[in-house]
Design a protein around this motif. Structure first.
Motif, short mmCIF file in Angstrom:
data_model
loop_
_atom_site.label_atom_id
_atom_site.label_comp_id
_atom_site.label_asym_id
_atom_site.label_seq_id
_atom_site.Cartn_x
_atom_site.Cartn_y
_atom_site.Cartn_z
N TYR A 157 18.27 39.55 64.39
CA TYR A 157 18.96 40.59 65.19
C TYR A 157 19.95 39.99 66.18
CZ TYR A 157 14.28 42.48 64.12
OH TYR A 157 13.11 42.84 63.51
N ALA B 292 0.81 30.06 76.41
CA ALA B 292 1.52 30.98 77.29
C ALA B 292 0.87 30.99 78.67
CB ALA B 292 1.50 32.38 76.69
N TRP C 139 -1.85 45.39 71.14
CA TRP C 139 -1.50 44.72 72.39
C TRP C 139 -2.42 45.12 73.52
CZ3 TRP C 139 1.80 46.68 68.85
CH2 TRP C 139 2.69 45.78 68.28
N SER D 251 1.80 37.27 68.15
CA SER D 251 2.53 37.16 69.42
C SER D 251 1.58 37.07 70.59
CB SER D 251 3.48 38.34 69.59
OG SER D 251 2.77 39.44 70.10
N VAL D 252 2.13 37.02 71.77
CA VAL D 252 1.37 36.52 72.90
C VAL D 252 0.17 37.37 73.32
CG1 VAL D 252 2.73 37.59 74.74
CG2 VAL D 252 1.68 35.36 75.11
N LYS D 253 0.20 38.67 73.11
CA LYS D 253 -0.98 39.45 73.49
C LYS D 253 -1.86 39.63 72.25
CE LYS D 253 -2.09 41.24 77.49
NZ LYS D 253 -2.38 40.52 78.60
N THR D 254 -1.21 39.84 71.13
CA THR D 254 -2.00 40.15 69.94
C THR D 254 -2.84 38.96 69.51
OG1 THR D 254 -0.07 39.59 68.62
CG2 THR D 254 -0.44 41.91 69.07
N LEU E 35 7.46 31.82 74.19
CA LEU E 35 7.64 32.54 72.94
C LEU E 35 8.88 32.10 72.19
CD1 LEU E 35 6.73 36.13 74.13
CD2 LEU E 35 5.37 34.62 72.75
N TYR F 74 3.48 43.97 77.71
CA TYR F 74 2.08 44.21 78.03
C TYR F 74 1.52 43.13 78.93
CZ TYR F 74 1.15 48.24 75.14
OH TYR F 74 1.13 49.51 74.64
N TRP F 75 1.96 41.89 78.70
CA TRP F 75 1.48 40.79 79.53
C TRP F 75 1.84 41.04 80.98
CZ3 TRP F 75 2.96 37.13 82.93
CH2 TRP F 75 2.10 36.04 83.10
N VAL G 8 6.12 32.72 80.34
CA VAL G 8 5.57 33.29 79.11
C VAL G 8 6.68 33.54 78.09
CG1 VAL G 8 4.39 35.27 78.14
CG2 VAL G 8 3.63 34.33 80.28
N GLN H 67 7.20 43.21 72.89
CA GLN H 67 6.14 44.12 73.26
C GLN H 67 5.00 43.38 73.91
OE1 GLN H 67 5.38 46.63 70.00
NE2 GLN H 67 4.33 48.17 71.22
N GLY H 68 4.67 42.23 73.32
CA GLY H 68 3.60 41.41 73.89
C GLY H 68 3.92 41.01 75.32
N GLU I 227 11.94 38.81 69.42
CA GLU I 227 11.77 39.85 68.42
C GLU I 227 10.97 41.01 69.00
OE1 GLU I 227 12.52 37.20 64.73
OE2 GLU I 227 11.00 38.75 64.61
N PRO I 228 11.09 42.20 68.41
CA PRO I 228 10.41 43.37 68.99
C PRO I 228 8.92 43.15 69.24
CG PRO I 228 11.87 44.07 67.23
CD PRO I 228 11.95 42.58 67.27
N HIS I 229 8.22 42.55 68.28
CA HIS I 229 6.78 42.36 68.49
C HIS I 229 6.50 41.47 69.67
CE1 HIS I 229 4.80 43.54 64.42
NE2 HIS I 229 5.45 44.52 64.99
N GLU I 230 7.25 40.37 69.76
CA GLU I 230 7.03 39.45 70.86
C GLU I 230 7.40 40.11 72.18
OE1 GLU I 230 9.62 36.50 69.42
OE2 GLU I 230 8.02 35.21 68.73
#
Lengths: 434, 258, 333
Positions: free
Chosen positions: A332, C118, A198, A219-222, C110, C180-181, C106, C176-177, C171-174
């Motif tokens: 989840y 985005a 990220w 995802s959006v940054k990766t 997602l 950071y954004w 953003v 996190q993104g 989701e956790p990955h998104e």
């Protein structure tokens, strides 16, 4: 005196004449003696139609032979690949002209190619790259041999595959990974890190001169990180993990990248071994015999739905996830305490990295009516990852909690140590509480 | 010149102005006199198109101001506000040159001529020496003069002042009103100002409109309007009117406590 | 005074050349300039230096430097204009809800399959937030400053709430993104980013500079500006729109970088006075240089990337406290 002078000039004249004679004879000999058979003059050059090929592709080698003599010549043209002859034919080249010959060969690896004819030799290389398909479905071309990889995702699997020597950079998160820290033969904090998927320092990445980067990218940054890395001309292998099948696919993909496909299959076999063991023992269970098992996440009301690894593990271990029928497509979902009471799970399993403990649930007044709490069947597993071979141990751990009577003979800690030894070469750094 | 005809206004249901007629000509100083709540501030706002009357019209030089664009009106009418809160520490000259805004395009800056006009107004008002001073650091009276200079820089024909002496000390009250009066005479402006002190009105006006509860109770020369009866009616205060130097002054009568 | 102006105006130039030399990848300074000059004047020249050098200087450092200059200038000018319009030095470009609208955009991209990237969503929702704030603030056809500020608070709260709902489902990955954004960073800057932001930011800054004298007049307040002949609502709409667009373009490309739009205008105002004719252009150049230097630190202090927003915030918070005490909480309007 007069006699001497006369004598000196006569000597000089004799010597000079002898020298002239020798020279004349030498020239005559050179011109008149016929050339020995077979000494013709050629020029030779060769090139491939592409700068590099994928393994398995057809390469076309174009050879140009120029006959500098004024007679037609037939000679044997030989093409060798790393010393092994793959083509040998007699070729007729007309006088003072150029003949073109094409040779097809299938590329299986980078190699040195030698073309020779009539004493002339031409050397070149055939460059081969491998092509793997990552989780985007993209065909990624990577060098034939990976010696410099930056691994930003699932680095423990690279170690498990025995490919750690090829790693020149990792994600910063590796520095706090319990398994990486426990490994004895490497010092993880000494491995450079350009950041995370990220947040990546591109210059640092380039300084590591990687041949390939393995990372997340959906995802959006990766996704932008991947785009940037590929813009710089570095191939990216992008992975993502949603369920157990992805884990198998990942291990195989990494195995392909690092040319450790045999070891990859070994790891998969290890996982399946455990799963088979569990399946065997739970095969004859009827639906009534399967307890209701709820898995909770970062807060106790966030539960596993019908998707994801933990749901798969519950079902595999002979349990039933009460959340699955209501949330079949969610991983989840967050629900209310009333819902959980309604479900009345028999077993509650808490995510290893959750901030609350088993006691917190057992002592929570709102949860008292739930069967799992009343019977003390609330458990928490250690911070092991589900996205690694040790998911097998997790499965077994779940199974033993859900059906203690079927797995009473197995000591999870011992099993874990054994599996870790086979996968990572160290005993398990986690406590599994047999 | 500025005229108001039959101006009525209300904020909610009740009428605050119940039909006002005003007429002020070039060179004339007219004062709107009345207690708080009489409607004089509202009237002033209607006169300068900050508020739109319910009925009735305001005319400047015969033109209906409600039909004018703001820029056009600003070239005819300057306004000096009662409560000016300085947003930033501008220099005096920068504040005054803002008066040239009606003549300057959206993407332009003031020209040399604009600056020359601004400097002239500083001179007229008598504060040229303050040109480069930061206007948040000068006295209240000087600030008021700066705002007057700014209004003058609009080269208006009508000047409106809302309680110009409200926050000033004694000396500055006199100074400002003197300047206003001389401006009207020398520059030929029609001046309308609101005051609540009858004495100041008496000293500095040519014409007084006595306003109470939204109507003009009396109008005319100060000596005619500022009378014991009028003031008692409008202010509810017992006064005595005395004359000094040809000017009528009002002295409140204090009731004996015994 | 003239020397101060000159220094502030020219600050980006030495900062630019200095920044070319900074980075984790070691390249001899002379080579850096050689590469720079050859790429501009003679792009086809056969290069005697390793290709990696060229990539680092031309594909990584240069676009990042240009983007930092553009975004720094945009955020500063936006902050300056809004501070003038709102008559208060404690105003930032995000006061009308821009940053929260953008980050919600953003998050939404997602969750829901939208045909926009985005980046575009961030831009659109940033603009939407400001538009909403303006509409809410309108009272009887006017928008008093206090209303605008309160409306900004309301809109920010609204989008924050929406964002929490969205985060709930991510989701956790998104997630996190998204985090950071929002922290903001220039580390993935490339030529595409520069080309997308260049025109809107430059045009916006030029227009705002041209309107800078108008801003002086508008800063006197709605009543007085009207009396001075300005159609205040139209002018406000134009200035708010311009200030919002340049800030939204910046946010959509680099996330929310805070405090630049707050500190720089105030520093410049303290140095050369409040006249916007000088203030706007100089806050552009000073803001450009400020963000550039902050970003230089962000990418070279450690081997990872420090989010530049953290550096600007760390330098900004103590400054903001000082500002608050100095203005003694003086007026909104």
């Amino acid at each position: 005196m007069e006699l001497g002078r006369k004598g000196a000039s006569k000597t000089t004249a004799t010597i000079v004449s002898i020298i002239i004679a020798v020279v004349v004879i030498a020239i005559a000999v050179y011109l008149l003696i016929p050339q020995p058979q077979g000494t013709y003059r050629f020029t030779l050059s060769a090139s491939f139609d592409k700068p590099y090929y994928r393994v398995g592709e057809q390469a076309t080698l174009s050879i140009e032979i120029t006959n500098l003599n004024d007679t037609d010549v037939t000679r044997s043209l030989v093409v060798q690949l790393d010393g092994e002859t793959i083509y040998s034919e007699d070729v007729l080249i007309p006088a003072s002209s150029t003949k073109k010959v094409t040779v097809n060969l299938e590329v299986s690896r980078p190699a040195n190619v030698t073309v020779s004819i009539g004493g002339e030799t031409y050397k070149l290389e055939v460059n081969a790259v491998r092509c793997v398909i990552d989780f985007r479905g993209k065909e990624v071309e990577i060098p034939y041999k990976i010696e410099r990889a930056v691994v930003l995702a699932e680095y423990q699997i690279v170690y498990a595959l025995g490919a750690w020597d090829s790693v020149v950079g990792i994600s910063r998160y590796a520095y706090s990974n319990p398994i990486m820290l426990a490994l004895e033969d490497i010092n993880i904090t000494a491995v450079p890190s350009p950041g995370t998927p990220w947040s990546l320092n591109l210059e640092e990445l380039i300084a590591l001169n990687p041949q390939v980067v393995l990372t997340y990218g959906f995802s959006v940054k990766t996704n932008k990180t991947v785009e940037q890395i590929e813009n710089l001309g570095i191939p990216c292998i992008v992975i993502s993990l949603s369920d157990l099948d992805d884990l198998y696919r990942l291990i195989r993909l990494y195995g392909q990248v690092f040319d450790k496909t045999d070891r990859a299959e070994e790891l998969i076999a290890l996982i399946n071994q455990t799963f088979d063991l569990i399946k065997e023992r739970t095969a004859s269970l009827t639906d009534e015999e399967k307890p209701k098992v709820l898995h909770t996440w970062s807060n106790p009301l966030k539960v596993t739905g019908g998707l994801g690894v933990t749901n798969t593990l519950i079902e595999l271990a002979g349990g039933v996830n009460p959340a699955a029928p209501e949330f079949p497509d969610e991983k989840y979902p967050t629900v209310s305490i009333e819902k959980i009471i309604e479900w009345n799970p028999d077993v509650i399993i808490i995510w290893g990295a959750a901030k609350y403990s088993v006691e917190d649930i057992l002592n929570d007044s709102q949860w008292q009516s739930i069967a799992a709490v009343q019977n003390g069947r609330v458990y928490k597993y250690p911070r092991a990852s589900t996205w690694a071979p040790e998911v097998a141990v997790l499965a077994l751990r779940f199974a033993k909690w859900i059906h203690p009577e079927l797995f009473s003979d197995i000591n999870i800690q011992e099993y874990a140590d054994q599996l870790f030894m086979q996968v990572y070469g160290i005993p398990s750094p986690f406590e599994w509480e047999p | 010149m500025i005229t108001a005809k039959e101006v009525k206004f209300s904020y909610e249901k009740e009428l605050v102005l119940k039909g006002i007629d005003i007429e002020v000509v070039k060179g004339e100083v007219a004062t709107l006199l009345g207690p708080n709540g009489s409607g004089k501030t509202t009237l002033l706002k209607c006169l300068c198109a900050l508020l739109k009357p319910l009925t009735g019209c305001v005319y400047v030089n015969g033109k209906d101001i409600s039909k004018m664009k703001r820029g056009e009106l600003a070239k005819l009418m300057g306004h000096v506000p009662q409560d000016h809160k300085p947003p930033f520490p501008y220099t005096v000259i920068d504040v005054v040159v803002m008066g040239r805004a009606p003549y300057i395009g959206a993407l332009s800056i003031p020209s040399k001529r604009d600056y020359a006009i601004a400097e002239k107004t500083l001179e007229i008002v008598g504060i040229s020496h303050l040109k480069e001073r930061v206007y948040t650091q000068i006295s209240g009276g000087e600030m008021q003069l700066v705002l007057i200079a700014r209004a003058l820089a609009q080269q208006p024909q009508v000047l409106l002042l809302d309680e110009p002496t409200a926050h000033l000390d004694f000396k500055n009250k006199i100074l400002v009103l003197k300047t206003v009066r001389s401006l009207a005479k020398k520059e030929g402006l029609a001046v309308v100002m609101s005051l609540h002190d009858p004495n100041l009105a008496s000293m500095f006006s040519d014409k007084v409109y006595l306003i109470s509860k939204g109507i003009v109770v009396d109008r005319g020369e100060p000596s005619k309007v500022i009378t014991r009866d009028n003031l008692e009616k409008v202010y509810g205060v017992n006064v005595e009117v005395i004359e000094q130097n040809g000017i009528k002054f009002v002295v409140p009568v204090l009731e004996d406590s015994t | 005074m003239k020397s101060k102006i000159l220094v502030l105006a020219l600050l980006p130039i030495p900062a630019f050349f200095f920044s070319l030399l900074i980075g984790r990848y070691e390249i001899p300074p002379v080579t850096v300039f050689q590469i720079f000059i050859s790429k501009i004047f003679n792009p086809m020249m056969h290069s005697p230096w390793p290709q990696a050098y060229e990539i680092v200087v031309w594909e990584i450092r240069l676009p990042r430097i240009l983007l930092a200059l553009l975004v720094g200038a945009a955020l500063s000018v936006s902050g300056t204009s809004l501070q003038g319009l709102f008559r208060n030095p404690l105003v930032s470009p995000y006061i009308l809800g821009l940053s929260w609208g953008a980050s919600f955009g953003v998050a939404l991209s997602l969750l829901v399959p939208v045909p926009f990237s985005a980046q575009v969503m961030a831009f659109l929702f940033g603009l939407l937030a400001v538009f909403l704030a303006y509409s809410i603030a309108k009272v009887r056809g006017e928008t008093p400053v206090v209303s605008l500020v309160l409306a900004g608070v309301i809109v920010s709260a609204f989008f924050t709430a929406l964002q929490y709902i969205a985060k709930f489902f991510l989701e956790p990955h998104e997630l996190q993104g998204l985090v950071y954004w929002m922290m903001g960073g220039l580390y993935l800057a490339n030529w595409e980013d520069v080309s997308v932001t260049f025109a809107p930011i430059i045009i916006g800054i030029i227009l705002l500079s041209l309107m800078s004298w108008r801003l002086n007049v508008l800063s006197m307040g709605d009543y007085e500006a009207k009396m001075l002949g300005l159609n205040t609502e139209v002018n406000k709409i134009v200035i708010i729109s311009l200030a919002t667009v340049i800030a939204a373009v910046s946010v959509s490309v680099v996330g929310t970088i805070g405090w630049v739009g707050l500190i720089v205008p105030h520093l410049i105002r303290m140095t050369i006075g409040p006249d916007h004719r000088k203030l706007i252009p100089l806050s552009a150049t000073a803001g450009a240089a400020f963000l550039l230097i902050a970003d230089d630190l962000a990418r070279s202090l450690t081997s990872y990337e420090l989010p530049v927003g953290i550096l600007t915030t760390l330098s900004g918070v103590p400054f903001f406290v000082y500002l608050l005490k100095k203005t003694k909480g003086r007026g909104w309007g």
